[in-house]
Scaffold this active site. Structure first.
Site, PDB file in Angstrom:
ATOM      1  N   GLU A  17       7.367  86.638 151.188  1.00  0.00           N
ATOM      2  CA  GLU A  17       7.452  88.109 151.174  1.00  0.00           C
ATOM      3  C   GLU A  17       6.266  88.701 151.929  1.00  0.00           C
ATOM      4  O   GLU A  17       5.132  88.270 151.748  1.00  0.00           O
ATOM      5  CB  GLU A  17       7.447  88.615 149.726  1.00  0.00           C
ATOM      6  N   ALA A  51       6.615 102.325 148.459  1.00  0.00           N
ATOM      7  CA  ALA A  51       6.838 103.066 147.212  1.00  0.00           C
ATOM      8  C   ALA A  51       7.150 104.525 147.553  1.00  0.00           C
ATOM      9  O   ALA A  51       6.657 105.068 148.529  1.00  0.00           O
ATOM     10  CB  ALA A  51       5.597 102.975 146.350  1.00  0.00           C
TER      11      ALA A  51
HETATM   12  P1  FAD Z   1      16.168  98.323 137.309  1.00  0.00           P
HETATM   13  O1  FAD Z   1      17.049  97.145 137.458  1.00  0.00           O
HETATM   14  O2  FAD Z   1      16.803  99.666 137.380  1.00  0.00           O
HETATM   15  O3  FAD Z   1      15.402  98.134 135.916  1.00  0.00           O
HETATM   16  C1  FAD Z   1      14.396  99.058 135.488  1.00  0.00           C
HETATM   17  C2  FAD Z   1      14.433  99.164 133.962  1.00  0.00           C
HETATM   18  O4  FAD Z   1      15.679  99.770 133.550  1.00  0.00           O
HETATM   19  C3  FAD Z   1      14.395  97.821 133.232  1.00  0.00           C
HETATM   20  O5  FAD Z   1      13.670  98.001 132.036  1.00  0.00           O
HETATM   21  C4  FAD Z   1      15.872  97.501 132.931  1.00  0.00           C
HETATM   22  O6  FAD Z   1      16.027  96.704 131.762  1.00  0.00           O
HETATM   23  C5  FAD Z   1      16.463  98.895 132.745  1.00  0.00           C
HETATM   24  N1  FAD Z   1      17.857  98.988 133.226  1.00  0.00           N
HETATM   25  C6  FAD Z   1      18.372  98.423 134.334  1.00  0.00           C
HETATM   26  N2  FAD Z   1      19.664  98.782 134.505  1.00  0.00           N
HETATM   27  C7  FAD Z   1      19.960  99.626 133.487  1.00  0.00           C
HETATM   28  C8  FAD Z   1      21.119 100.348 133.135  1.00  0.00           C
HETATM   29  N3  FAD Z   1      22.220 100.311 133.877  1.00  0.00           N
HETATM   30  N4  FAD Z   1      21.078 101.137 132.011  1.00  0.00           N
HETATM   31  C9  FAD Z   1      19.936 101.197 131.247  1.00  0.00           C
HETATM   32  N5  FAD Z   1      18.816 100.532 131.542  1.00  0.00           N
HETATM   33  C10 FAD Z   1      18.801  99.760 132.656  1.00  0.00           C
HETATM   34  N6  FAD Z   1       9.067  98.205 144.457  1.00  0.00           N
HETATM   35  C11 FAD Z   1       8.996  98.949 145.600  1.00  0.00           C
HETATM   36  O7  FAD Z   1       8.731 100.149 145.561  1.00  0.00           O
HETATM   37  N7  FAD Z   1       9.235  98.357 146.839  1.00  0.00           N
HETATM   38  C12 FAD Z   1       9.538  97.037 146.966  1.00  0.00           C
HETATM   39  O8  FAD Z   1       9.746  96.546 148.070  1.00  0.00           O
HETATM   40  C13 FAD Z   1       9.607  96.240 145.764  1.00  0.00           C
HETATM   41  N8  FAD Z   1       9.940  94.916 145.834  1.00  0.00           N
HETATM   42  C14 FAD Z   1      10.070  94.181 144.664  1.00  0.00           C
HETATM   43  C15 FAD Z   1      10.450  92.844 144.748  1.00  0.00           C
HETATM   44  C16 FAD Z   1      10.610  92.067 143.596  1.00  0.00           C
HETATM   45  C17 FAD Z   1      11.048  90.634 143.703  1.00  0.00           C
HETATM   46  C18 FAD Z   1      10.349  92.648 142.311  1.00  0.00           C
HETATM   47  C19 FAD Z   1      10.477  91.841 141.055  1.00  0.00           C
HETATM   48  C20 FAD Z   1       9.962  93.986 142.222  1.00  0.00           C
HETATM   49  C21 FAD Z   1       9.832  94.769 143.387  1.00  0.00           C
HETATM   50  N9  FAD Z   1       9.458  96.124 143.344  1.00  0.00           N
HETATM   51  C22 FAD Z   1       9.370  96.871 144.501  1.00  0.00           C
HETATM   52  C23 FAD Z   1       9.117  96.757 142.054  1.00  0.00           C
HETATM   53  C24 FAD Z   1      10.338  97.430 141.371  1.00  0.00           C
HETATM   54  O9  FAD Z   1      10.748  98.543 142.128  1.00  0.00           O
HETATM   55  C25 FAD Z   1       9.899  97.850 139.963  1.00  0.00           C
HETATM   56  O10 FAD Z   1       9.651  96.720 139.175  1.00  0.00           O
HETATM   57  C26 FAD Z   1      10.802  98.830 139.236  1.00  0.00           C
HETATM   58  O11 FAD Z   1      10.068  99.364 138.100  1.00  0.00           O
HETATM   59  C27 FAD Z   1      12.095  98.252 138.696  1.00  0.00           C
HETATM   60  O12 FAD Z   1      12.969  97.957 139.695  1.00  0.00           O
HETATM   61  P2  FAD Z   1      14.379  97.232 139.358  1.00  0.00           P
HETATM   62  O13 FAD Z   1      15.145  97.203 140.618  1.00  0.00           O
HETATM   63  O14 FAD Z   1      14.176  95.964 138.647  1.00  0.00           O
HETATM   64  O15 FAD Z   1      14.988  98.336 138.346  1.00  0.00           O
END
Ligand code: FAD
Length: 288
Positions: A17, A51
């Site tokens: 990454e 972000a």
């Molecule tokens: P979600 O899947 O939406 O989850 C967020 C929270 O909501 C979790 O607690 C989950 O349990 C809950 N949830 C999920 N779906 C639902 C639903 N349908 N109903 C109710 N609750 C739900 N951030 C950046 O800004 N740019 C990047 O390039 C970036 N790259 C990343 C790469 C990796 C491999 C990882 C692990 C994280 C990355 N992040 C990045 C950080 C990420 O944006 C944050 O961790 C963010 O807080 C959560 O993103 P998510 O897509 O997992 O969210």
């Protein structure tokens, strides 16, 4: 090539990454980094998305497209949705299509307290649904997961239940948040498999090689710190060279253990530091 196809041909997949340079005027500097990273023969390289979801910032798309064109290495563009409208997403995936990008990591993004959100997407699964609706299977969707649970979830069980929404929305591969305790990963994987999540899961590993990372990354990620890790920090935090070596050794130990236990893939958070990535690669290449 769709990244899920790679997982069918090889185990473990080794990916890296990188992030776009903070200043747009420095964008070219990323290619000298990639030039060195290529030596690690990554199966794919992923490029983070700034972000805040600034749609005007095209650097993720540009860098992912150029790596693919110049080095023939598959790429994955990250995309967040928390601060985007449906039109923003449509525009961005249009740019991905024009740039021949075939893989996207569909993310929600972090919610910054007090920030005025566009509120069209609440979660990553909604972004995945939107991408699937607009692109069918032209753009493959990957997603993030959290071995120790996402910080907003009440429990790991709840987080894994929510993770299933992503899979239902078409996510084909998962990449984990960084962790330092392999047992946490094995526990998570077992529970995810029991919950019916069968897609490949790549383990996210970040070598901690300097004191600055300890404060920033370790605290922000919320990853738990096993005794062996805190012992290493305690011993070497005031000795930069020794900490560098110990940090590489720790990450290599984690990766070798994961590989010996049949992990689907290793996703190395390279932090745009080719020296670290190459050192790690040298120590694990016999298992790749
Ligand atoms: P979600 O899947 O939406 O989850 C967020 C929270 O909501 C979790 O607690 C989950 O349990 C809950 N949830 C999920 N779906 C639902 C639903 N349908 N109903 C109710 N609750 C739900 N951030 C950046 O800004 N740019 C990047 O390039 C970036 N790259 C990343 C790469 C990796 C491999 C990882 C692990 C994280 C990355 N992040 C990045 C950080 C990420 O944006 C944050 O961790 C963010 O807080 C959560 O993103 P998510 O897509 O997992 O969210």
């Amino acid at each position: 090539m769709k990244i899920s196809e790679l997982y069918k041909t090889k185990k473990p997949i080794f990916s890296l990454e990188i992030f776009p340079p903070k200043r747009k005027s420095n964008i070219e500097s990323i290619y000298s980094t990639v030039e060195k990273l290529v030596v690690c023969k990554p199966d794919f390289i992923s490029v983070t998305y700034g972000a805040g979801g600034n749609i005007a910032d095209n650097s993720t798309c540009e860098i992912a497209a150029n790596i693919k064109k110049k080095y023939g290495i598959e790429t994955m563009a990250h995309l967040t949705c928390v601060n985007s409208t449906r039109d923003d997403v449509k525009e961005m995936i249009g740019r991905f299509a024009e740039a021949n990008i075939e893989n996207v990591l569909a993310l929600r993004g972090d919610i910054v307290p007090g920030e005025d959100l566009k509120k069209e997407f609440a979660h990553a699964n909604e972004l995945a649904i939107e991408i699937q609706r607009k692109c069918n299977d032209d753009l493959e969707i990957l997603g993030a997961c959290y071995p120790e649970g996402h910080y907003e979830s009440k429990s790991l069980a709840e987080d894994i239940q929510n993770l299933k929404y992503k899979i239902g929305a078409g996510v084909k591969v998962l990449i984990t948040q960084l962790f330092f305790d392999n047992n946490a990963f094995y526990e998570f994987l077992g529970r995810a498999r029991n919950a019916g999540i069968s897609v490949p899961v790549s383990a996210g590993i970040m070598p901690i090689v300097n004191a600055r990372q300890i404060e920033k990354t370790v605290q922000l990620s919320g990853a738990s710190l096993p005794h062996e890790f805190t012992r290493m920090i305690g011993l070497y935090e005031h000795d930069p060279e020794a900490l560098y070596e110990a940090g590489i050794k720790y990450a290599v130990g984690q990766i070798r253990d994961l590989m010996e236990n049949g992990v689907d893939g290793i996703h190395l958070y390279s932090m745009n530091n080719p020296d670290v990535a190459l050192r790690v690669y040298d120590e694990i290449r016999d298992l790749i």
